[in-house]
Design a protein around this motif. Sequence first.
Motif, PDB file in Angstrom:
ATOM      1  N   THR A  94      22.226  -4.858  33.412  1.00 44.27           N
ATOM      2  CA  THR A  94      21.654  -3.771  34.208  1.00 44.27           C
ATOM      3  C   THR A  94      22.495  -2.498  34.137  1.00 44.27           C
ATOM      4  OG1 THR A  94      20.617  -5.356  35.709  1.00 44.27           O
ATOM      5  CG2 THR A  94      20.918  -3.113  36.533  1.00 44.27           C
ATOM      6  N   GLU A  95      23.820  -2.634  34.171  1.00 43.08           N
ATOM      7  CA  GLU A  95      24.700  -1.475  34.092  1.00 43.08           C
ATOM      8  C   GLU A  95      25.346  -1.336  32.711  1.00 43.08           C
ATOM      9  OE1 GLU A  95      27.499  -1.389  37.313  1.00 43.08           O
ATOM     10  OE2 GLU A  95      25.935  -1.265  38.853  1.00 43.08           O
TER      11      GLU A  95
ATOM     12  N   SER B  32      17.884  -6.733  27.536  1.00 39.59           N
ATOM     13  CA  SER B  32      17.756  -5.890  28.717  1.00 39.59           C
ATOM     14  C   SER B  32      16.521  -6.246  29.537  1.00 39.59           C
ATOM     15  CB  SER B  32      17.681  -4.420  28.296  1.00 39.59           C
ATOM     16  OG  SER B  32      17.517  -3.563  29.404  1.00 39.59           O
TER      17      SER B  32
ATOM     18  N   ASN C 196      17.722   2.285  30.443  1.00 43.84           N
ATOM     19  CA  ASN C 196      18.795   1.457  29.880  1.00 43.84           C
ATOM     20  C   ASN C 196      18.585   1.115  28.399  1.00 43.84           C
ATOM     21  OD1 ASN C 196      21.285   0.031  30.243  1.00 43.84           O
ATOM     22  ND2 ASN C 196      20.147  -1.879  30.453  1.00 43.84           N
TER      23      ASN C 196
ATOM     24  N   HIS D 270      20.526  -9.374  30.554  1.00 46.36           N
ATOM     25  CA  HIS D 270      20.206  -8.466  31.665  1.00 46.36           C
ATOM     26  C   HIS D 270      20.915  -7.125  31.475  1.00 46.36           C
ATOM     27  CE1 HIS D 270      18.249 -11.858  33.358  1.00 46.36           C
ATOM     28  NE2 HIS D 270      19.362 -12.486  33.667  1.00 46.36           N
TER      29      HIS D 270
ATOM     30  N   ARG E  83      19.544  -0.404  38.295  1.00 50.28           N
ATOM     31  CA  ARG E  83      18.448  -0.736  37.388  1.00 50.28           C
ATOM     32  C   ARG E  83      17.685   0.523  37.000  1.00 50.28           C
ATOM     33  NH1 ARG E  83      13.595  -0.467  37.206  1.00 50.28           N
ATOM     34  NH2 ARG E  83      13.331   0.025  39.417  1.00 50.28           N
TER      35      ARG E  83
ATOM     36  N   HIS F  52      25.109  -8.390  35.301  1.00 45.19           N
ATOM     37  CA  HIS F  52      24.442  -7.143  35.676  1.00 45.19           C
ATOM     38  C   HIS F  52      25.423  -5.979  35.787  1.00 45.19           C
ATOM     39  CE1 HIS F  52      20.369  -8.657  36.541  1.00 45.19           C
ATOM     40  NE2 HIS F  52      20.957  -9.741  37.012  1.00 45.19           N
ATOM     41  N   ARG F  53      26.418  -6.113  36.670  1.00 47.39           N
ATOM     42  CA  ARG F  53      27.294  -5.004  36.997  1.00 47.39           C
ATOM     43  C   ARG F  53      28.276  -4.715  35.869  1.00 47.39           C
ATOM     44  NH1 ARG F  53      29.619  -5.736  43.053  1.00 47.39           N
ATOM     45  NH2 ARG F  53      31.532  -6.032  41.852  1.00 47.39           N
TER      46      ARG F  53
ATOM     47  N   GLU G 296      23.874  -6.038  42.869  1.00 46.87           N
ATOM     48  CA  GLU G 296      24.274  -5.854  41.477  1.00 46.87           C
ATOM     49  C   GLU G 296      23.190  -5.247  40.595  1.00 46.87           C
ATOM     50  OE1 GLU G 296      25.604  -9.638  40.143  1.00 46.87           O
ATOM     51  OE2 GLU G 296      23.620 -10.551  40.113  1.00 46.87           O
ATOM     52  N   VAL G 297      21.994  -5.021  41.123  1.00 47.29           N
ATOM     53  CA  VAL G 297      20.960  -4.345  40.335  1.00 47.29           C
ATOM     54  C   VAL G 297      20.634  -2.956  40.893  1.00 47.29           C
ATOM     55  CG1 VAL G 297      19.969  -6.497  39.487  1.00 47.29           C
ATOM     56  CG2 VAL G 297      19.043  -5.475  41.568  1.00 47.29           C
ATOM     57  N   ARG G 298      21.560  -2.393  41.638  1.00 45.75           N
ATOM     58  CA  ARG G 298      21.332  -1.056  42.207  1.00 45.75           C
ATOM     59  C   ARG G 298      21.097   0.001  41.129  1.00 45.75           C
ATOM     60  NH1 ARG G 298      26.366  -0.192  46.155  1.00 45.75           N
ATOM     61  NH2 ARG G 298      27.351  -0.993  44.259  1.00 45.75           N
TER      62      ARG G 298
ATOM     63  N   ARG H 120      15.031  -3.232  43.478  1.00 41.10           N
ATOM     64  CA  ARG H 120      16.480  -3.488  43.524  1.00 41.10           C
ATOM     65  C   ARG H 120      16.739  -4.548  44.591  1.00 41.10           C
ATOM     66  NH1 ARG H 120      15.379   1.797  42.535  1.00 41.10           N
ATOM     67  NH2 ARG H 120      16.291   2.676  40.631  1.00 41.10           N
TER      68      ARG H 120
END
Length: 414
Positions: free
Chosen positions: A252-253, A270, A289, A250, A285, A227-228, A281-283, A277
């Motif tokens: 996310t970032e 994705s 994206n 995923h 989202r 994610h991050r 680690e999905v802050r 959230r």
Amino acid sequence: MDIAIRSGYVVPIAAEPIDGGTVLVIDGKITALGRDDEVAVPEGVPTVDAAGRWVLPGFVEAHGHLGVHEEAEGWAGQDTNEMTNPNGARMRALDAINPADLGFADALAGGVTSAVVKPGSGNPIGGQTVAVKCWGRSVDEMLIRHPVSVKSALGENPKRVYGDKKQLPSTRQGVAAVIRDAFAKAQDYRVKRDHAADEGAPFERDPGMEVLVRVLDGELPWCQHTHRADDIATALRLADEFGYRIVINHGTEAHLLADEIARRQVPVISGPLFTTRTKVEVRQRTLANPGILTRAGVKVAITTDHPVVPVSFLVHQVTLSVKEGLEREQALRTITLNPAEIMGIDDRVGALRPGLDGDVVIWSGDPLDVMSRALRVYVSGREVYAYDEARRRGEVVDPYYREDGEDREPEGAA
């Protein structure tokens, strides 16, 4: 199975749409595609009139847990993660799929006819993934290809699972170390195995090492749950170190590293995109994206990560991604041809063209319109779902119900 779907607005995905087109399926394979006057339908082939409807290939879910994380079953149907060994390379999602999972019926109702089923993200190395159709009596009957990739996880999930056990890995550096150690051992294993083969000497096989060697040899992509942005950078670093093909799952970032991901030609699956959230680690989202990544030149597929988001909502995630910047021309590719190409099953599914499986869906209208619905779904030319308008309106009752309150025995019951 044979079927001819005629007079619809045919969207092949890999070619321009055909207004008033025919899709001909013979023995489960698409054999012809074109305008109605261009496609001759053999005598005896059943014909479906799709006038006023959209006709598309079945959607492809690139990252889900259908059949291994069953709906409405609790712990009894939870076979996603074997969280007793950080290296689960020898595990196979294939061996845990229950075709009776309610999620498969939901998939068909949402126009999803194929899915890549993956182990969960509790282990640094989770196991082998498998591509299946969403209809069949047994997983062997549903099988498209096995294995199609190996699942791996970075970030919070494996760190939490093994941290709670007070064992390696309990930090991000520990998670990366488990993966690095496994590939280093696989490199050594490959040398010893090949030497033994050259010498004609006996050799004790290791199923997990055999799988990791296939990754090192480029046969299987490495599906990296991450994610991050810092974990994505670690994933790219490990792939550079050992030379394997990576697919970011995923991501996310991923939009924060879009240029770097595009430069390396790394695809991104994705999603899920319909979630709150739920962890640190999905802050970041965002439904933007997929559009940011696509504009940067990244090949993108969109996933529900079913059952995190119900698989029937796959197309709705695409609709909202378009609202947030994903180009309309690219949108349907993210759930058809792109996931099929990313997961190496585009010789079977992902588009309407001769030679591919006859997985066809008739929609009431544009699938990106949230008011449209899948009306009829075909898998290899066999109708496996039909929308029942009368049942939706409550006009169909239980066939075993009697107005006098007594249960009616089904016909032929003992």
